[in-house]
Design a protein around this motif. Structure first.
Motif, short mmCIF file in Angstrom:
data_model
loop_
_atom_site.label_atom_id
_atom_site.label_comp_id
_atom_site.label_asym_id
_atom_site.label_seq_id
_atom_site.Cartn_x
_atom_site.Cartn_y
_atom_site.Cartn_z
N ASN A 1 -3.13 6.46 -3.08
CA ASN A 1 -4.10 6.15 -2.03
C ASN A 1 -4.32 4.65 -1.89
N ALA A 2 -4.23 3.90 -2.99
CA ALA A 2 -4.35 2.45 -2.92
C ALA A 2 -3.21 1.85 -2.11
N ASP A 3 -2.00 2.41 -2.29
CA ASP A 3 -0.86 1.97 -1.47
C ASP A 3 -1.08 2.33 0.00
N LYS B 1 0.21 -0.49 5.94
CA LYS B 1 0.50 -0.96 7.30
C LYS B 1 0.63 -2.48 7.39
N ASP B 2 0.05 -3.19 6.44
CA ASP B 2 0.14 -4.65 6.43
C ASP B 2 1.59 -5.13 6.35
N GLU B 3 2.45 -4.30 5.74
CA GLU B 3 3.87 -4.65 5.57
C GLU B 3 4.80 -3.68 6.31
N ARG B 4 4.23 -2.85 7.17
CA ARG B 4 5.00 -1.83 7.91
C ARG B 4 5.74 -0.88 6.96
N VAL B 5 5.06 -0.53 5.86
CA VAL B 5 5.59 0.40 4.86
C VAL B 5 4.86 1.72 5.01
N HIS B 6 5.54 2.82 4.70
CA HIS B 6 4.85 4.11 4.60
C HIS B 6 5.30 4.80 3.33
N TYR C 1 7.63 7.86 -9.83
CA TYR C 1 8.56 7.59 -8.73
C TYR C 1 7.78 7.63 -7.42
N CYS C 2 8.13 6.73 -6.51
CA CYS C 2 7.52 6.71 -5.18
C CYS C 2 8.63 6.62 -4.13
N LEU C 3 8.51 7.43 -3.09
CA LEU C 3 9.44 7.39 -1.97
C LEU C 3 8.74 6.78 -0.78
N SER C 4 9.40 5.82 -0.14
CA SER C 4 8.78 5.15 1.00
C SER C 4 9.80 4.84 2.08
N GLU C 5 9.28 4.57 3.26
CA GLU C 5 10.05 3.98 4.36
C GLU C 5 9.52 2.58 4.53
N ALA C 6 10.42 1.62 4.66
CA ALA C 6 9.98 0.23 4.74
C ALA C 6 11.06 -0.64 5.36
N ASP D 1 11.40 -5.74 -0.65
CA ASP D 1 10.36 -6.75 -0.90
C ASP D 1 9.02 -6.32 -0.31
N ALA D 2 9.04 -5.69 0.85
CA ALA D 2 7.80 -5.21 1.47
C ALA D 2 7.16 -4.13 0.60
N VAL D 3 7.99 -3.24 0.06
CA VAL D 3 7.49 -2.20 -0.85
C VAL D 3 6.82 -2.85 -2.05
N GLN D 4 7.49 -3.83 -2.65
CA GLN D 4 6.96 -4.47 -3.84
C GLN D 4 5.66 -5.21 -3.55
N ARG D 5 5.58 -5.87 -2.40
CA ARG D 5 4.34 -6.60 -2.07
C ARG D 5 3.15 -5.65 -2.00
N ILE D 6 3.33 -4.47 -1.41
CA ILE D 6 2.23 -3.51 -1.35
C ILE D 6 1.88 -3.02 -2.74
N HIS D 7 2.87 -2.65 -3.53
CA HIS D 7 2.59 -2.19 -4.90
C HIS D 7 1.88 -3.26 -5.71
N GLU D 8 2.30 -4.50 -5.59
CA GLU D 8 1.65 -5.58 -6.33
C GLU D 8 0.20 -5.72 -5.92
N ARG D 9 -0.06 -5.71 -4.62
CA ARG D 9 -1.43 -5.85 -4.13
C ARG D 9 -2.29 -4.67 -4.55
N ALA D 10 -1.69 -3.48 -4.66
CA ALA D 10 -2.43 -2.28 -5.07
C ALA D 10 -2.63 -2.23 -6.59
N GLY D 11 -1.97 -3.14 -7.31
CA GLY D 11 -2.20 -3.25 -8.74
C GLY D 11 -1.20 -2.53 -9.63
#
Length: 82
Positions: A24-26, A31-36, A50-55, A59-69
């Motif tokens: 939920n934190a992700d 949307k800030d990085e156009r990731v889902h 494991y996490c599955l995403s569209e991005a 790098d966009a995936v990692q930026r969201i994960h980093e910001r979410a902690g």
């Protein structure tokens, strides 16, 4: 957009509530990085998540994960699925 599977290690003992909270934190900022982030799985015994995403990029995936902690240890493109 491309799909990515990322892996988090060292999350031994993670509970369903903790996994849901991290997911939920992700979702709250994706949307800030156009990731889902589509789905997350965990093995509490081994501590692997494991996490599955569209991005637009790994790098966009990692930026969201980093910001979410919860920075990903690995991010893999998924160029083919059935």
């Amino acid at each position: 957009m491309a799909q990515y599977m990322d892996v988090h290690h060292n999350m031994k003992g993670i509970t369903a509530d903790q996994l849901r909270e991290a997911h939920n934190a992700d979702l709250a900022i994706e949307k800030d990085e156009r990731v889902h982030f589509e789905r997350a799985w965990a093995d509490p015994e081994s501590g692997v998540v494991y996490c599955l995403s569209e991005a637009p990029s790994a790098d966009a995936v990692q930026r969201i994960h980093e910001r979410a902690g919860h920075k990903a240890d690995e991010i893999h493109p998924v160029p083919l699925s059935v």
